[in-house]
Design a protein around this motif. Structure first.
Motif, short mmCIF file in Angstrom:
data_model
loop_
_atom_site.label_atom_id
_atom_site.label_comp_id
_atom_site.label_asym_id
_atom_site.label_seq_id
_atom_site.Cartn_x
_atom_site.Cartn_y
_atom_site.Cartn_z
N ARG A 114 66.45 22.46 40.82
CA ARG A 114 67.13 23.74 40.54
C ARG A 114 68.43 23.84 41.34
O ARG A 114 69.45 24.30 40.83
N HIS A 115 68.38 23.37 42.57
CA HIS A 115 69.58 23.42 43.42
C HIS A 115 70.68 22.53 42.86
O HIS A 115 71.87 22.87 42.89
N TRP A 116 70.31 21.37 42.35
CA TRP A 116 71.28 20.42 41.80
C TRP A 116 71.72 20.79 40.38
O TRP A 116 72.68 20.22 39.87
N GLY A 117 70.99 21.70 39.75
CA GLY A 117 71.26 21.99 38.34
C GLY A 117 70.80 20.87 37.44
O GLY A 117 71.33 20.66 36.35
N ALA A 118 69.77 20.14 37.89
CA ALA A 118 69.26 18.99 37.14
C ALA A 118 68.17 19.45 36.16
O ALA A 118 67.45 20.43 36.43
N PRO A 119 68.03 18.78 35.03
CA PRO A 119 66.94 19.10 34.10
C PRO A 119 65.59 19.00 34.81
O PRO A 119 65.32 18.03 35.52
N ALA A 146 66.98 12.04 46.31
CA ALA A 146 68.14 12.55 47.03
C ALA A 146 69.24 11.50 47.12
O ALA A 146 70.43 11.80 46.97
N ALA A 147 68.84 10.25 47.35
CA ALA A 147 69.82 9.17 47.41
C ALA A 147 70.51 8.98 46.07
O ALA A 147 71.72 8.75 46.00
N ALA A 148 69.73 9.07 44.98
CA ALA A 148 70.32 8.94 43.65
C ALA A 148 71.31 10.07 43.38
O ALA A 148 72.39 9.86 42.81
N HIS A 149 70.93 11.29 43.77
CA HIS A 149 71.84 12.42 43.59
C HIS A 149 73.11 12.22 44.40
O HIS A 149 74.23 12.47 43.91
N ASP A 150 72.97 11.76 45.63
CA ASP A 150 74.14 11.53 46.48
C ASP A 150 75.06 10.45 45.90
O ASP A 150 76.27 10.47 46.12
N VAL A 158 65.92 -0.88 32.53
CA VAL A 158 65.10 0.11 33.23
C VAL A 158 64.53 -0.54 34.49
O VAL A 158 63.96 -1.64 34.42
N THR A 159 64.66 0.13 35.61
CA THR A 159 64.10 -0.34 36.87
C THR A 159 63.12 0.69 37.39
O THR A 159 63.43 1.89 37.43
N VAL A 160 61.93 0.24 37.76
CA VAL A 160 60.91 1.13 38.32
C VAL A 160 60.96 0.99 39.84
O VAL A 160 60.87 -0.12 40.37
N VAL A 161 61.12 2.11 40.53
CA VAL A 161 61.24 2.11 41.99
C VAL A 161 60.02 2.79 42.59
O VAL A 161 59.77 3.97 42.35
N LYS A 162 59.26 2.04 43.38
CA LYS A 162 58.10 2.57 44.07
C LYS A 162 58.27 2.29 45.55
O LYS A 162 57.82 1.27 46.07
N GLY A 163 58.94 3.20 46.22
CA GLY A 163 59.22 3.02 47.63
C GLY A 163 60.27 3.99 48.11
O GLY A 163 60.62 4.95 47.41
N TYR A 164 60.80 3.73 49.29
CA TYR A 164 61.77 4.64 49.91
C TYR A 164 63.21 4.30 49.58
O TYR A 164 64.10 5.12 49.79
N GLU A 165 63.47 3.07 49.11
CA GLU A 165 64.85 2.60 48.97
C GLU A 165 65.34 2.78 47.53
O GLU A 165 64.71 2.33 46.58
N CYS A 166 66.50 3.41 47.42
CA CYS A 166 67.15 3.55 46.12
C CYS A 166 68.05 2.33 45.92
O CYS A 166 68.82 1.96 46.81
N PRO A 167 67.99 1.67 44.75
CA PRO A 167 68.81 0.46 44.54
C PRO A 167 70.30 0.74 44.71
O PRO A 167 70.79 1.82 44.36
N ALA A 168 71.01 -0.26 45.19
CA ALA A 168 72.44 -0.10 45.46
C ALA A 168 73.25 0.08 44.18
O ALA A 168 74.35 0.63 44.22
N PHE A 169 72.73 -0.37 43.04
CA PHE A 169 73.49 -0.23 41.80
C PHE A 169 73.49 1.19 41.25
O PHE A 169 74.24 1.50 40.32
N VAL A 170 72.62 2.05 41.76
CA VAL A 170 72.55 3.42 41.25
C VAL A 170 73.87 4.14 41.52
O VAL A 170 74.39 4.11 42.64
N GLY A 171 74.39 4.79 40.48
CA GLY A 171 75.68 5.47 40.60
C GLY A 171 75.91 6.43 39.46
O GLY A 171 74.95 6.86 38.79
N PRO A 172 77.14 6.75 39.18
CA PRO A 172 77.47 7.76 38.15
C PRO A 172 76.99 7.41 36.74
O PRO A 172 76.87 8.30 35.91
N HIS A 173 76.75 6.12 36.49
CA HIS A 173 76.30 5.71 35.16
C HIS A 173 74.78 5.52 35.09
O HIS A 173 74.28 4.94 34.13
N THR A 174 74.07 6.02 36.10
CA THR A 174 72.62 5.88 36.17
C THR A 174 71.92 7.16 35.75
O THR A 174 72.33 8.26 36.14
N LEU A 175 70.87 7.02 34.96
CA LEU A 175 69.94 8.11 34.72
C LEU A 175 68.74 7.87 35.61
O LEU A 175 68.02 6.88 35.46
N ALA A 176 68.53 8.76 36.60
CA ALA A 176 67.43 8.63 37.54
C ALA A 176 66.36 9.66 37.21
O ALA A 176 66.61 10.86 37.27
#
Length: 363
Positions: free
Chosen positions: A140-145, A117-121, A82-100
């Motif tokens: 709602r737009h992304w169909g995310a929980p 938005a970066a995590a979704h992208d 688990v990584t806690v992100v407090k800032g503007y930058e989304c970690p580079a490892f975030v991808g299809p296997h990430t729960l954000a």
């Protein structure tokens, strides 16, 4: 001097300066936790097609504490980091296997919106925890929980129960965690027991509370292990926002490798100590951390100007119960300090001014 914060009164009724009902919101924490569990259990998801290999929790300020809670409570029970992100930058490892998990009480926190938005992208599985705003629209737009938080809670920092329960349930829905309902039940039981106590012990902190409220002293919170570190960070932030007073937090055992060396010359004899240490203790401390507290207490007592030292101790069955017991106690303490300082604990005009500035074209 070991203290426990009972809550027949949060202490803020001593001045009547509480325009947003922060004291009432603090007392309502057990009910908030129960309601949050019921609401979260009605949400479907996340249910992505890709296996989850890592979790990121995105959030700032009073909402961002949810990430700290998840890191302390859930991460030790999970098979993925688990990584806690407090800032503007989304970690580079975030991808299809990430729960954000994006947490923003208002739904309009600019850092959280940017990282979500970066995590979704990056094709992460995104979950939103919010009372509304832009984050709810995006979910709602992304169909995310979308785990909706009670928007009637006066401020994000007063919604600590609601914003923490929803991510835990989301992790359980993702198959990464189990037993959340039992954790919440034990936590509610402990908070109710704390509120049924007389409050006499926390009253013995009045001398420190008065000194801090009068500007004669600043608090330093020490927390050991994952639970204590979260509680110390919470305490610092609550003093900052509720009482509008500087405060500091440090972690055991790290502080014993640096900060401890600075206490020997704390203050001038003529002035007395400008600082007071409040240790936040719990039953899940490593045995060596307990010994470090004992040594630190001796150092503070033997400093050129003895540094006032007090402890708040957690009770309850399990890690979540003890963490939230400490959170409740430091919240009560912050309200008492706000009362001593005659500060309204609700509005935070300076932080509101900053948000307005950042949203403008001023350079």
């Amino acid at each position: 001097m070991s203290q426990s914060a009972g809550s027949q009164s949060t202490g803020h009724d001593r001045t009547g300066i509480d325009s947003m009902g922060m004291a009432a919101a603090t007392v309502a924490l057990p009910a908030q936790l129960e309601a949050a569990l019921v609401a979260a259990e009605e949400v479907v998801g996340p249910a992505g097609s890709e296996p989850i290999t890592n979790v990121v929790v995105l959030g700032m300020g009073g909402s961002g504490v949810a990430g700290d809670v998840i890191s302390a409570l859930a991460a030790p029970q999970m098979r993925v980091p688990v990584t806690v992100v407090k800032g503007y930058e989304c970690p580079a490892f975030v991808g299809p296997h990430t729960l954000a998990i994006a947490v923003s009480f208002s739904g309009n926190t600019e850092e959280t919106l940017e990282t979500a938005a970066a995590a979704h992208d990056a094709r992460a599985s995104v979950v939103a925890v919010t009372s509304g705003g832009r984050l709810a629209e995006l979910a709602r737009h992304w169909g995310a929980p979308l785990y909706e938080v009670d928007g009637s809670i006066p401020m994000p920092r007063a919604a600590v129960g609601a914003i923490s329960v929803a991510p835990l349930v989301a992790l359980e829905r993702a198959g990464l965690l189990s037993g959340v309902a039992g954790w919440v039940g034990a936590t509610v039981a402990q908070l109710c027991a704390r509120q049924d106590s007389t409050g006499a012990e926390v009253d013995s902190l009045d001398e420190i509370v008065s000194a801090i409220g009068n500007g004669e002293m600043l608090p330093v919170f020490y927390g050991g292990g994952a639970l204590g570190v979260v509680a110390a960070g919470r305490a610092k932030a609550q003093i900052n926002e509720n009482a509008k007073i500087p405060a500091y937090a440090s972690a055991m055992p790290e502080l014993c490798h640096n900060e401890l060396a600075g206490w020997d010359l704390a203050g001038r004899l003529i002035d007395g100590s400008p600082l007071a240490v409040i240790a936040l203790r719990h039953d899940f401390e490593h045995p060596q951390i307990r010994r470090r507290y004992d040594f630190t207490r001796r150092v503070l007592d033997g400093a050129r100007v003895a540094v006032p030292y007090a402890e708040l101790r957690a009770g309850g069955d399990g890690a979540m119960a003890q963490l939230f017991d400490l959170i409740y106690q430091v919240d009560v303490l912050s309200l008492r300090i706000a009362a001593a300082a005659r500060r309204d604990p609700g509005p935070i005009p300076l932080l509101t001014e900053l948000k307005t500035y950042l949203a403008s074209d001023d350079i």
